[in-house]
Scaffold this motif. Structure first.
Motif, PDB file in Angstrom:
ATOM      1  N   GLY A 125       0.789  -1.227   0.000  1.00 13.89           N
ATOM      2  CA  GLY A 125       0.000   0.000   0.000  1.00 13.89           C
ATOM      3  C   GLY A 125       0.815   1.268   0.000  1.00 13.89           C
ATOM      4  O   GLY A 125       0.242   2.364   0.047  1.00 13.89           O
ATOM      5  N   LEU A 126       2.148   1.148  -0.032  1.00 15.36           N
ATOM      6  CA  LEU A 126       3.013   2.329   0.048  1.00 15.36           C
ATOM      7  C   LEU A 126       4.112   2.251  -0.998  1.00 15.36           C
ATOM      8  O   LEU A 126       4.750   1.206  -1.168  1.00 15.36           O
ATOM      9  CB  LEU A 126       3.639   2.430   1.444  1.00 15.36           C
ATOM     10  CG  LEU A 126       4.691   3.526   1.651  1.00 15.36           C
ATOM     11  CD1 LEU A 126       4.046   4.899   1.605  1.00 15.36           C
ATOM     12  CD2 LEU A 126       5.410   3.330   2.979  1.00 15.36           C
ATOM     13  N   ARG A 127       4.318   3.362  -1.693  1.00 17.59           N
ATOM     14  CA  ARG A 127       5.442   3.467  -2.621  1.00 17.59           C
ATOM     15  C   ARG A 127       5.907   4.916  -2.628  1.00 17.59           C
ATOM     16  O   ARG A 127       5.135   5.826  -2.961  1.00 17.59           O
ATOM     17  CB  ARG A 127       5.065   3.014  -4.032  1.00 17.59           C
ATOM     18  CG  ARG A 127       6.265   3.040  -4.989  1.00 17.59           C
ATOM     19  CD  ARG A 127       5.947   2.398  -6.312  1.00 17.59           C
ATOM     20  NE  ARG A 127       7.077   2.453  -7.220  1.00 17.59           N
ATOM     21  CZ  ARG A 127       8.090   1.589  -7.233  1.00 17.59           C
ATOM     22  NH1 ARG A 127       8.105   0.585  -6.365  1.00 17.59           N
ATOM     23  NH2 ARG A 127       9.080   1.700  -8.104  1.00 17.59           N
ATOM     24  N   GLY A 135      10.382  12.587   0.525  1.00 17.26           N
ATOM     25  CA  GLY A 135       9.761  11.505  -0.223  1.00 17.26           C
ATOM     26  C   GLY A 135       8.416  11.918  -0.776  1.00 17.26           C
ATOM     27  O   GLY A 135       7.669  12.660  -0.126  1.00 17.26           O
ATOM     28  N   ILE A 136       8.102  11.454  -1.971  1.00 10.69           N
ATOM     29  CA  ILE A 136       6.814  11.729  -2.605  1.00 10.69           C
ATOM     30  C   ILE A 136       6.309  10.432  -3.213  1.00 10.69           C
ATOM     31  O   ILE A 136       7.082   9.662  -3.807  1.00 10.69           O
ATOM     32  CB  ILE A 136       6.947  12.833  -3.682  1.00 10.69           C
ATOM     33  CG1 ILE A 136       5.595  13.132  -4.307  1.00 10.69           C
ATOM     34  CG2 ILE A 136       7.976  12.467  -4.738  1.00 10.69           C
ATOM     35  CD1 ILE A 136       5.593  14.346  -5.212  1.00 10.69           C
ATOM     36  N   GLY A 137       5.014  10.150  -3.016  1.00  9.01           N
ATOM     37  CA  GLY A 137       4.481   8.901  -3.547  1.00  9.01           C
ATOM     38  C   GLY A 137       3.033   8.692  -3.167  1.00  9.01           C
ATOM     39  O   GLY A 137       2.275   9.640  -2.985  1.00  9.01           O
ATOM     40  N   ILE A 138       2.655   7.421  -3.036  1.00 10.08           N
ATOM     41  CA  ILE A 138       1.271   7.019  -2.784  1.00 10.08           C
ATOM     42  C   ILE A 138       1.238   6.169  -1.514  1.00 10.08           C
ATOM     43  O   ILE A 138       2.035   5.251  -1.347  1.00 10.08           O
ATOM     44  CB  ILE A 138       0.695   6.209  -3.964  1.00 10.08           C
ATOM     45  CG1 ILE A 138       0.732   7.041  -5.254  1.00 10.08           C
ATOM     46  CG2 ILE A 138      -0.711   5.754  -3.665  1.00 10.08           C
ATOM     47  CD1 ILE A 138      -0.191   8.231  -5.228  1.00 10.08           C
ATOM     48  N   PRO A 158      -2.122  10.482  -2.387  1.00  6.41           N
ATOM     49  CA  PRO A 158      -0.808  11.127  -2.547  1.00  6.41           C
ATOM     50  C   PRO A 158      -0.252  11.559  -1.188  1.00  6.41           C
ATOM     51  O   PRO A 158      -0.984  12.062  -0.328  1.00  6.41           O
ATOM     52  CB  PRO A 158      -1.102  12.343  -3.435  1.00  6.41           C
ATOM     53  CG  PRO A 158      -2.383  12.010  -4.125  1.00  6.41           C
ATOM     54  CD  PRO A 158      -3.162  11.169  -3.179  1.00  6.41           C
ATOM     55  N   CYS A 159       1.034  11.337  -0.980  1.00  7.47           N
ATOM     56  CA  CYS A 159       1.628  11.678   0.307  1.00  7.47           C
ATOM     57  C   CYS A 159       3.034  12.204   0.114  1.00  7.47           C
ATOM     58  O   CYS A 159       3.681  11.968  -0.914  1.00  7.47           O
ATOM     59  CB  CYS A 159       1.632  10.473   1.257  1.00  7.47           C
ATOM     60  SG  CYS A 159       2.711   9.134   0.720  1.00  7.47           S
ATOM     61  N   LEU A 160       3.504  12.946   1.100  1.00  7.61           N
ATOM     62  CA  LEU A 160       4.863  13.465   1.156  1.00  7.61           C
ATOM     63  C   LEU A 160       5.451  13.082   2.509  1.00  7.61           C
ATOM     64  O   LEU A 160       4.723  12.845   3.474  1.00  7.61           O
ATOM     65  CB  LEU A 160       4.880  14.995   0.996  1.00  7.61           C
ATOM     66  CG  LEU A 160       4.267  15.569  -0.275  1.00  7.61           C
ATOM     67  CD1 LEU A 160       4.172  17.084  -0.178  1.00  7.61           C
ATOM     68  CD2 LEU A 160       5.096  15.181  -1.496  1.00  7.61           C
ATOM     69  N   CYS A 161       6.768  13.018   2.593  1.00  3.13           N
ATOM     70  CA  CYS A 161       7.411  12.732   3.875  1.00  3.13           C
ATOM     71  C   CYS A 161       8.790  13.373   3.911  1.00  3.13           C
ATOM     72  O   CYS A 161       9.371  13.692   2.873  1.00  3.13           O
ATOM     73  CB  CYS A 161       7.514  11.224   4.127  1.00  3.13           C
ATOM     74  SG  CYS A 161       8.683  10.385   3.040  1.00  3.13           S
TER      75      CYS A 161
END
Length: 322
Positions: free
Chosen positions: A87-89, A180-183, A188-191
Motif C-alpha cells: 500500500g506504500l510506494r 519523499g513523494i508517492g502514494i 498522494p503523500c509526502l514525507c
C-alpha cells in the motif's frame, strides 16, 4: 533500540598501532582521517548486520554526537531511492548539501516565525469565531467543487507540514536526508526523512515532531480568521485551506502509530515506557493504566478511525456520482 543508519561501504578503514585508533580513507574526498578507538569501533559497527547490544553501554548522548559527526562528514548512507511496502510506494529526493550537513539555512526563519505566530494565530481565530454570525459563510458549494477544493488545498498543506519538520530539524542542527513523494493507501503523500531524529535528545525530537502540526494549526487559523473577518477575501479556496490545515493538525496529533501525536508522547520517558509495555518494576497504577489504555487505543481506536475515514471517502464518492 532504533535501527542505526549504515556507513558507506566504499570507506576503507585500517587499524593503526594498538590503542592509537582507526585510520579512515574517504575515496570521495581523497582525505585520510584518524578516529579514536571508540569512534572507530562504532563506525565499523554501522554495517547493517552487527548486533546493537555491543554499543548499548555507550550513552545515548555520545551515540548521537558520533552519528552527527559521521553524518556531517558524509560517511553515512542516505535512504533508499525507492521505498516499497504493501500500500506504500515512495520515491526519495535527496536534499541539498546544506540540509544534508545540518547547516543553518533560510528554513530557520520559517521555524522561528512558526514558533512566534501560532499562539497569536490561534487567539485571533478564536476571537473571529466567537463573533455573532461569524460562521455564516456567503457561499454554497456542490460536491464536485468541494472535492476539487479539497484536492487543491491538501497538497500544499501536506508540503508545508513536511517543510516545518525539516525547518525544526535544521534549527536543531540535524541533517535532513531527503524528501519523499508517492502514494500511501491510494492517497498522494509526502514525507521528510531525518535519519538521526530517533537518536537525538528528547527535547530535539519533540521540537521536530510537533513542528508539522503546529504549522498546519497556524496556517489554518490564519486562513479561517481572514475568511471570517475580511469579507472581500472570503472564498471557497480560503475556507477549504483552513479546514484542511486544521484537520491535518488535529489528525496528526492523535496518539496512533506513525502519526506525530504518538511520536510526541514517546518523547516523555514515563509515557514511552508505558506505551512500549516495558514498565519498570517500580511502575505505579497510573503507568499501568496508561499502558493498558494505549494498547486498547491502538487495537480498537485506530481501526475504528480508519473505518470512519473510509466511510467518509465512500460517502463523498457516492455524492459525486449521484
Amino acid at each position: 533500540m532504533e535501527d542505526f543508519p549504515r556507513r558507506r561501504q566504499d570507506l576503507s578503514a585500517v587499524w593503526v598501532q594498538a590503542g592509537a585508533g582507526l585510520s579512515l580513507r574517504d575515496p570521495r574526498t581523497q582525505h585520510r582521517y584518524t578516529l579514536t578507538q571508540r569512534a572507530g569501533r562504532f563506525l565499523l559497527f554501522l554495517d547493517g548486520t552487527s548486533d546493537p547490544a555491543e554499543f548499548e553501554a555507550l550513552c545515548a548522548d555520545k551515540r548521537y554526537r558520533l552519528l552527527l559527526q559521521f553524518q556531517k562528514m558524509g560517511w553515512l548512507e542516505g535512504p533508499d531511492p525507492v521505498v516499497s511496502a504493501p500500500g506504500l510506494r515512495l520515491r526519495m529526493i535527496p536534499c541539498g548539501e546544506t540540509l544534508r550537513r545540518g547547516c543553518r539555512c533560510p528554513l530557520l526563519l520559517l521555524y522561528n516565525a512558526l514558533l512566534r505566530l501560532w499562539p497569536l494565530a490561534l487567539l485571533a481565530c478564536l476571537i473571529a469565531c466567537s463573533a455573532p454570525g461569524a460562521l455564516r459563510l456567503p457561499f454554497h458549494q456542490t460536491p464536485v467543487q468541494n472535492l476539487l477544493c479539497l484536492f487543491l488545498c491538501q497538497i500544499p498543506a501536506i508540503a508545508m507540514h513536511e517543510l516545518a519538520h525539516a525547518a525544526a530539524a535544521n534549527a536543531s542542527g540535524l541533517p535532513v536526508d531527503a524528501f519523499g513523494i508517492g502514494i500511501n493507501l491510494g492517497v498522494p503523500c509526502l514525507c521528510t526523512v531525518i535519519q538521526l531524529v530517533p537518536f537525538a535528545p528528547l527535547q530535539i525530537q519533540r521540537s521536530v515532531y510537533k513542528a508539522g502540526p503546529l504549522s498546519n494549526l497556524c496556517i489554518g487559523c490564519i486562513a479561517l480568521t481572514l475568511c471570517l473577518r475580511v469579507r472581500w477575501l472570503c472564498s471557497e479556496i480560503l475556507f477549504w485551506a483552513a479546514v484542511v490545515n486544521l484537520l491535518l493538525a488535529v489528525i496528526n496529533l492523535l496518539p496512533f502509530v506513525m502519526l506525530d501525536g504518538c511520536k510526541i508522547l514517546k518523547t516523555f520517558p514515563a509515557l514511552r515506557r508505558a506505551m512500549s509495555g516495558s514498565r519498570a518494576p517500580s511502575a505505579g497504577p497510573l503507568e499501568s493504566s496508561v499502558s493498558c489504555g494505549y494498547r486498547f487505543l491502538q487495537q480498537v481506536g485506530f481501526p475504528v478511525f480508519l473505518a470512519y475515514q473510509a466511510i467518509c471517502l465512500i460517502q463523498t464518492v457516492v455524492e459525486l456520482i449521484l
